[in-house]
Motif scaffolding. Sequence first.
Motif, PDB file in Angstrom:
ATOM      1  N   ALA A 124      -1.266 -24.073  10.186  1.00  0.00           N
ATOM      2  CA  ALA A 124      -0.410 -25.198   9.814  1.00  0.00           C
ATOM      3  C   ALA A 124       0.454 -24.831   8.625  1.00  0.00           C
ATOM      4  O   ALA A 124       1.636 -25.164   8.563  1.00  0.00           O
ATOM      5  CB  ALA A 124      -1.268 -26.416   9.485  1.00  0.00           C
ATOM      6  N   HIS A 125      -0.156 -24.120   7.707  1.00  0.00           N
ATOM      7  CA  HIS A 125       0.573 -23.736   6.506  1.00  0.00           C
ATOM      8  C   HIS A 125       1.753 -22.833   6.853  1.00  0.00           C
ATOM      9  O   HIS A 125       2.862 -23.018   6.371  1.00  0.00           O
ATOM     10  CB  HIS A 125      -0.370 -23.019   5.554  1.00  0.00           C
ATOM     11  CG  HIS A 125       0.274 -22.670   4.260  1.00  0.00           C
ATOM     12  ND1 HIS A 125       0.523 -23.607   3.286  1.00  0.00           N
ATOM     13  CD2 HIS A 125       0.770 -21.499   3.791  1.00  0.00           C
ATOM     14  CE1 HIS A 125       1.127 -23.027   2.272  1.00  0.00           C
ATOM     15  NE2 HIS A 125       1.292 -21.747   2.546  1.00  0.00           N
ATOM     16  N   ARG A 136       6.234 -27.840  14.696  1.00  0.00           N
ATOM     17  CA  ARG A 136       5.118 -28.650  14.226  1.00  0.00           C
ATOM     18  C   ARG A 136       3.876 -28.352  15.056  1.00  0.00           C
ATOM     19  O   ARG A 136       3.961 -28.227  16.280  1.00  0.00           O
ATOM     20  CB  ARG A 136       5.423 -30.134  14.386  1.00  0.00           C
ATOM     21  CG  ARG A 136       6.627 -30.602  13.625  1.00  0.00           C
ATOM     22  CD  ARG A 136       6.922 -32.047  13.948  1.00  0.00           C
ATOM     23  NE  ARG A 136       6.923 -32.310  15.379  1.00  0.00           N
ATOM     24  CZ  ARG A 136       5.883 -32.777  16.058  1.00  0.00           C
ATOM     25  NH1 ARG A 136       4.750 -33.033  15.458  1.00  0.00           N
ATOM     26  NH2 ARG A 136       5.991 -32.996  17.346  1.00  0.00           N
ATOM     27  N   LEU A 188      -7.029 -23.143  11.306  1.00  0.00           N
ATOM     28  CA  LEU A 188      -6.037 -24.191  11.557  1.00  0.00           C
ATOM     29  C   LEU A 188      -5.213 -24.452  10.297  1.00  0.00           C
ATOM     30  O   LEU A 188      -3.990 -24.599  10.346  1.00  0.00           O
ATOM     31  CB  LEU A 188      -6.743 -25.483  11.969  1.00  0.00           C
ATOM     32  CG  LEU A 188      -5.842 -26.716  12.113  1.00  0.00           C
ATOM     33  CD1 LEU A 188      -4.775 -26.485  13.166  1.00  0.00           C
ATOM     34  CD2 LEU A 188      -6.671 -27.950  12.453  1.00  0.00           C
ATOM     35  N   GLN A 189      -5.911 -24.472   9.188  1.00  0.00           N
ATOM     36  CA  GLN A 189      -5.233 -24.697   7.916  1.00  0.00           C
ATOM     37  C   GLN A 189      -4.142 -23.638   7.685  1.00  0.00           C
ATOM     38  O   GLN A 189      -3.008 -23.955   7.336  1.00  0.00           O
ATOM     39  CB  GLN A 189      -6.279 -24.639   6.786  1.00  0.00           C
ATOM     40  CG  GLN A 189      -5.728 -24.620   5.380  1.00  0.00           C
ATOM     41  CD  GLN A 189      -5.408 -26.023   4.879  1.00  0.00           C
ATOM     42  OE1 GLN A 189      -5.673 -27.006   5.551  1.00  0.00           O
ATOM     43  NE2 GLN A 189      -4.815 -26.084   3.710  1.00  0.00           N
ATOM     44  N   GLU A 208       4.747 -24.617   8.259  1.00  0.00           N
ATOM     45  CA  GLU A 208       5.460 -25.576   7.423  1.00  0.00           C
ATOM     46  C   GLU A 208       6.922 -25.234   7.169  1.00  0.00           C
ATOM     47  O   GLU A 208       7.765 -26.124   7.126  1.00  0.00           O
ATOM     48  CB  GLU A 208       4.733 -25.746   6.077  1.00  0.00           C
ATOM     49  CG  GLU A 208       3.714 -26.871   6.111  1.00  0.00           C
ATOM     50  CD  GLU A 208       2.891 -26.943   4.826  1.00  0.00           C
ATOM     51  OE1 GLU A 208       3.365 -26.479   3.783  1.00  0.00           O
ATOM     52  OE2 GLU A 208       1.763 -27.467   4.894  1.00  0.00           O
TER      53      GLU A 208
END
Lengths: 329, 329
Positions: free
Chosen positions: A86-87, A95, A82-83, A90
């Motif tokens: 999400a990164h 979103r 997930l990290q 960016e």
Amino acid sequence: MTKARPTIEEVARRAGVSPATVSRVLNGTARVSREKVRVVLEAVEALGYTPSPLAQSLARGRSYALGILLPDFESPFYSPILQALAHRLEATPFRPVAVPGHWSLARELEALDFLKAQRVEALILLGATVDGAPLEALGVPVVAFGERVGERVFSLLLDNREAAYRATRYLLAKGHTRIAHVSSHRGHADIRERLLGYRRAMREAGLEARVVYGDLTEAGGYRAGKELFARFPDTTAVFAANDQTAIGLRLFLYEAGLSVPEDVSLVGFDDIPLAAYQTPPLTTVRQPARAIGEVLAEAALAVLEGREPLLPKLELFLVERRSVGEVGG
Amino acid sequence: MTKARPTIEEVARRAGVSPATVSRVLNGTARVSREKVRVVLEAVEALGYTPSPLAQSLARGRSYALGILLPDFESPFYSPILQALAHRLEATPFRPVAVPGHWSLARELEALDFLKAQRVEALILLGATVDGAPLEALGVPVVAFGERVGERVFSLLLDNREAAYRATRYLLAKGHTRIAHVSSHRGHADIRERLLGYRRAMREAGLEARVVYGDLTEAGGYRAGKELFARFPDTTAVFAANDQTAIGLRLFLYEAGLSVPEDVSLVGFDDIPLAAYQTPPLTTVRQPARAIGEVLAEAALAVLEGREPLLPKLELFLVERRSVGEVGG
DNA sequence: CTGTTAGCGCTTTCAC
DNA sequence: GTGAAAGCGCTAACAG
């Protein structure tokens, strides 16, 4: 009360132009004279204006939301994915809207309803079990990890069976013959694939398979260890379906006074961040979480732009650490 | 292409009423005749209508978004808090919008810009370092964990100093005197408080403090261990500022051939999920992640409703496991 | 190049 | 009770 955020209207007034022009310079959506650009930018600056994504979305008819369905936020395996996801998002206008499915089909369905209501433009499935109709109903492109789902879905598939086969072979090469596998009924296709890889290796070696079941949690691994050594006390090596299981089982061994790797060897799967810091460091099959997250994000973006997503074949390989010993070594 | 989602307009037409009425029955915003309610509900059902949160937000002038600023998605300590937070919000109209600050003030500022653009109605700070002006600029109520920030901010403060003091006293009671602490320059007030608690206990015992610094990661703990035992080889106990540090340091001990707890005792802080599964299980100060998440969510909701948030005093207590031994025991 | 005009999908007065 | 009308803040034709 706080002062209300300025609107495009105010910016336009202050710059002495129309809202449309402001919109144009902000979005580079059409050519605008140097002079007006300057004035608009000044007004934007002075007012500290930021467009409302809400209004933009409504007007443009798109949400810019990317649904991400994952088991939960605290899984040491999914969190890093997930990290990374999400990164990667960016720098894009999209979103991530992440919702937990809590390892339950019912909760996953609820999550999908929520994502549907949110009008997500695409869906990324991480370790979910939903399939078919509910997904179709969403009406948006889907990118999945680890499970081959429906038709119009792109799946990032890693060869879990092969990796499990190799992990078991590795144990065999170390001289082990009484090798057990801790699988799980919970979890998706990947887990079943690992079981199959293990079985194949054992079968080829003419050995009897020893399978017990956990639930992919540490607690489940602990319980599975208890069951395993009650049924097969002479087991010298165990290959767990995931690291959390291996770590839970390791606690059982510790309490039972069995040392790793002297008495029993241990191999996990996933290579969660803490695997390298276990005592002894856990030998495990590495799933490249970072890459997985990036590839999935990339694929989703591709589909959204109408491109064919390319899902590169990511390799699963064994990371040798200290939890495996040689028999009679 | 997929069929576009039905709008309130279509529902109204199908039910033979005005959009306003549909809105009213759906929101219970005004009395509507039994008959019309029935017809509207039928139409909604038939069309599978779900209101667009986007349009609702715009019309109502609120985003229903709750900003959550946290270090990153993969922290074993913050993830469970986020999980609890998200869970508590599920039954409310509010949606969590979580953004990672990456342990960097600059990134936190970017994150705040994003949240500001998203028009979040409130902000929950988890392990962030921002303060003052940038927060004021957001213009929304803020609820923070672990740090006393600005004026108009509600903070959930746990007594880290006292807990650290007690943890150190615990080690002293076990007969240890050469007790070290691994702190960190990274991280917020909590970490400094823990250092202070440790120092106080040592001072009171008339003992010399031994402090080295990590960065709250496992790798940092490992490096700190290396430094610690190079400088103070006779250390018999170490109290780490968080579990990840303790776990990293534990790897160093393992490699150095020092056993836990026979040669050196270890105490962590946080009680992350994996702490109980270390070898030996890690004695640590438990931070009630679940409760923290719930309390923060509750507080944010209270502020949004104009109520005074109550921030109950959560207790920090030592969980005794197996990583601490008695000196000469 | 740029202003005017319509909406996006929903809520909310304001009358009846 | 209920419909008509006026927006919420922004974008996207459509004319000039």
